[in-house]
Scaffold this active site. Structure first.
Site, PDB file in Angstrom:
ATOM      1  N   ARG A  50       0.849  -1.209   0.000  1.00 56.98           N
ATOM      2  CA  ARG A  50       0.000   0.000   0.000  1.00 56.98           C
ATOM      3  C   ARG A  50       0.877   1.250   0.000  1.00 56.98           C
ATOM      4  O   ARG A  50       0.524   2.277  -0.562  1.00 56.98           O
ATOM      5  CB  ARG A  50      -0.969   0.011   1.189  1.00 56.98           C
ATOM      6  CG  ARG A  50      -1.746   1.316   1.331  1.00 56.98           C
ATOM      7  CD  ARG A  50      -3.094   1.207   2.029  1.00 56.98           C
ATOM      8  NE  ARG A  50      -3.100   0.376   3.211  1.00 56.98           N
ATOM      9  CZ  ARG A  50      -2.564   0.720   4.394  1.00 56.98           C
ATOM     10  NH1 ARG A  50      -1.971   1.881   4.558  1.00 56.98           N
ATOM     11  NH2 ARG A  50      -2.634  -0.108   5.414  1.00 56.98           N
ATOM     12  N   TYR A 102     -13.407  17.106 -17.485  1.00 60.97           N
ATOM     13  CA  TYR A 102     -13.890  15.727 -17.486  1.00 60.97           C
ATOM     14  C   TYR A 102     -15.051  15.633 -16.491  1.00 60.97           C
ATOM     15  O   TYR A 102     -14.935  16.114 -15.358  1.00 60.97           O
ATOM     16  CB  TYR A 102     -12.733  14.802 -17.077  1.00 60.97           C
ATOM     17  CG  TYR A 102     -13.170  13.393 -16.851  1.00 60.97           C
ATOM     18  CD1 TYR A 102     -13.510  12.576 -17.928  1.00 60.97           C
ATOM     19  CD2 TYR A 102     -13.285  12.864 -15.570  1.00 60.97           C
ATOM     20  CE1 TYR A 102     -13.945  11.275 -17.724  1.00 60.97           C
ATOM     21  CE2 TYR A 102     -13.715  11.567 -15.365  1.00 60.97           C
ATOM     22  CZ  TYR A 102     -14.041  10.776 -16.435  1.00 60.97           C
ATOM     23  OH  TYR A 102     -14.462   9.497 -16.230  1.00 60.97           O
ATOM     24  N   ASP A 173      -4.627  19.046 -15.557  1.00 62.31           N
ATOM     25  CA  ASP A 173      -4.915  17.681 -15.989  1.00 62.31           C
ATOM     26  C   ASP A 173      -4.469  17.588 -17.453  1.00 62.31           C
ATOM     27  O   ASP A 173      -5.076  18.195 -18.331  1.00 62.31           O
ATOM     28  CB  ASP A 173      -6.417  17.411 -15.822  1.00 62.31           C
ATOM     29  CG  ASP A 173      -6.828  16.008 -16.256  1.00 62.31           C
ATOM     30  OD1 ASP A 173      -6.109  15.385 -17.062  1.00 62.31           O
ATOM     31  OD2 ASP A 173      -7.898  15.544 -15.800  1.00 62.31           O
ATOM     32  N   LYS A 198      -5.847   6.434 -20.095  1.00 66.10           N
ATOM     33  CA  LYS A 198      -6.040   6.915 -21.463  1.00 66.10           C
ATOM     34  C   LYS A 198      -4.774   6.704 -22.299  1.00 66.10           C
ATOM     35  O   LYS A 198      -4.383   5.583 -22.508  1.00 66.10           O
ATOM     36  CB  LYS A 198      -6.495   8.375 -21.420  1.00 66.10           C
ATOM     37  CG  LYS A 198      -7.599   8.652 -20.374  1.00 66.10           C
ATOM     38  CD  LYS A 198      -8.911   7.945 -20.658  1.00 66.10           C
ATOM     39  CE  LYS A 198      -9.897   7.954 -19.495  1.00 66.10           C
ATOM     40  NZ  LYS A 198     -10.251   9.258 -18.981  1.00 66.10           N
TER      41      LYS A 198
HETATM   42  C1  LIG Z   1     -10.789   9.771 -17.799  1.00 63.64           C
HETATM   43  C2  LIG Z   1     -10.358  11.069 -17.295  1.00 63.64           C
HETATM   44  C3  LIG Z   1     -10.215  11.293 -15.928  1.00 63.64           C
HETATM   45  C4  LIG Z   1     -10.559  10.242 -14.905  1.00 63.64           C
HETATM   46  O1  LIG Z   1      -9.662   9.160 -14.971  1.00 63.64           O
HETATM   47  P1  LIG Z   1     -10.040   7.654 -14.594  1.00 63.64           P
HETATM   48  O2  LIG Z   1      -8.770   6.929 -14.877  1.00 63.64           O
HETATM   49  O3  LIG Z   1     -11.184   7.236 -15.440  1.00 63.64           O
HETATM   50  O4  LIG Z   1     -10.391   7.633 -13.147  1.00 63.64           O
HETATM   51  C5  LIG Z   1      -9.760  12.525 -15.511  1.00 63.64           C
HETATM   52  N1  LIG Z   1      -9.472  13.511 -16.403  1.00 63.64           N
HETATM   53  C6  LIG Z   1      -9.606  13.326 -17.722  1.00 63.64           C
HETATM   54  C7  LIG Z   1      -9.277  14.447 -18.652  1.00 63.64           C
HETATM   55  C8  LIG Z   1     -10.053  12.110 -18.225  1.00 63.64           C
HETATM   56  O5  LIG Z   1     -10.197  11.941 -19.536  1.00 63.64           O
END
Ligand SMILES: *Cc1c(COP(=O)(O)O)cnc(C)c1O
Length: 384
Positions: A50, A102, A173, A198
């Site tokens: 963890r 998002y 992000d 992604k």
């Molecule tokens: C998918 C996404 C998230 C969230 O990520 P997860 O891995 O699905 O928890 C956050 N920001 C953006 C821009 C995303 O495309």
């Protein structure tokens, strides 16, 4: 750590992090919860997964290199990464976010963190002066660029200038462009986030999140939050990310060149009312993209005539998958209003322009003529 080699070379993870004891080229999956000690007071450096795990540490070392960051911290998902970062702030703090994020992010802010006394203000960061919204308790600015799904472009350096001389942290992000195309830390951001699910993973086969940053103290606090709340990435997921990153540069390059061709096709199509891709010269954010990124990415949104046409497109797909998510090798089409952004209030959707005419494409690495052929076929079918 800063490595003086190209991005493509960093993706191969060659001696970037830990060296496996047997010099395995594919870093092993340390599928273990705990680690034994030879003697009291001795440790291998790993005690309990963890807190830290070798496969995860290897991923963190490689991921830090991709953003030219001092540190990277791996989380179980993009959302837990965002949650971990917001957990750095105390009750009574004020955070300013962009209006187009998002869908899960405003949900996390409004449904969870606001209950713990963190206040959020949404601002159109592509057009408004954020400093007008600064308050005594403002602790952070939070944005994505290009934005999801409207592909607005936000000037990262401008936000960085706005917080200069203050204690306000700039959080970006960077999921949509990946570190291959944009490095917000070098533009003055304090913390960069990725949904590793992604482009970094790239194959739609796991969920993960990454945070990159340079500040040692903030990193230490973030690691403590990970350990305490139990949101670290699992060993196998860390390995999948390491594997995905090996082809990140190649995948991005191909997906982007496909996206550029598709965006130009969409722009010329009589069935498309508006094409949102920052690599089109008439896109509002084109000049900022040229300044702050090395490319335009593989995400395109576009508007068709009405909901009926959009539904017909979605119901007649053959080559594209109709699915949420993005950043994989195969092309996905998303309907933001019922999928990624379904939980936004109608007012929030209207403010950014997410309508029932909007479709989003995450362009993959297939043959581009096949992708354009699929669009042509499905548009004609929807129009008939
Ligand atoms: C998918 C996404 C998230 C969230 O990520 P997860 O891995 O699905 O928890 C956050 N920001 C953006 C821009 C995303 O495309």
């Amino acid at each position: 750590m800063k490595w003086d080699v190209s991005f493509e070379t960093k993706c191969q993870a060659v001696d970037m992090g830990l060296l496996d004891q047997y010099h395995a080229i594919s870093f092993p999956i340390y599928q273990t919860a705990t680690f034994s000690r030879h003697k009291l007071g001795e440790t291998s450096g790993f005690d309990y997964s963890r807190q830290t795990n070798p496969t995860r540490s290897q991923l963190e070392a490689v991921a830090a290199g991709l953003e030219n960051a001092e540190h990277a911290v791996a989380f179980s998902s993009g959302m837990s990464a965002i949650g971990g970062v917001i957990n750095l702030f105390d009750a009574g703090s004020h955070i300013i976010t962009d209006i187009d994020l998002y869908g899960g992010s405003p949900r996390l802010f409004n449904e969870v963190f606001s209950r713990y006394g963190i206040e959020f203000t949404t601002v159109d960061m592509a057009h408004e002066d954020v400093t007008k919204y600064f308050k005594e308790n403002t602790v952070a600015l939070y944005a994505e660029t290009p934005t999801n799904p409207m592909m607005r472009v936000i000037d990262i350096s401008k936000l960085s200038d706005a917080v200069k001389g203050t204690d306000i942290k700039l959080i970006i992000d960077n999921t949509f462009l990946s570190p291959y195309l944009q490095n917000p830390l070098e533009l003055g951001a304090d913390i960069v986030l990725h949904s590793g699910t992604k482009f970094l993973c790239g194959h739609h086969d796991t969920i993960g999140g990454l945070v990159m940053l340079n500040d040692d103290k903030i990193c230490e606090r973030l690691r403590r939050i990970v350990t305490t709340t139990g949101v670290a990435m699992a060993p196998f997921d860390s390995w999948l990310l390491l594997r995905g990153i090996r082809t990140l540069a190649l995948r991005m390059e191909r997906a982007e060149s496909n996206a550029q061709r598709i965006a130009e096709y969409l722009k010329g199509s009589p069935y498309v009312k508006r094409t949102l891709y920052p690599g089109l010269k008439d896109h509002e954010g084109y000049d900022i993209m040229i300044k702050q990124a090395r490319g335009f990415g593989a995400m395109i949104s576009f508007e068709v005539a009405d909901r009926d046409f959009a539904e017909k497109v979605l119901n007649n797909l053959e080559l594209f998958y109709f699915a949420e998510s993005l950043g994989g090798t195969e092309t996905l089409m998303t309907y933001p209003i019922t999928q990624t952004h379904a939980e936004l209030t109608p007012e929030m959707r209207e403010r950014v322009g997410i309508s029932d005419r909007l479709l989003r494409l995450s362009v993959g690495i297939e043959g581009v003529d096949d992708l354009i052929g699929e669009l042509e076929r499905v548009f004609k079918k929807a129009a008939s």
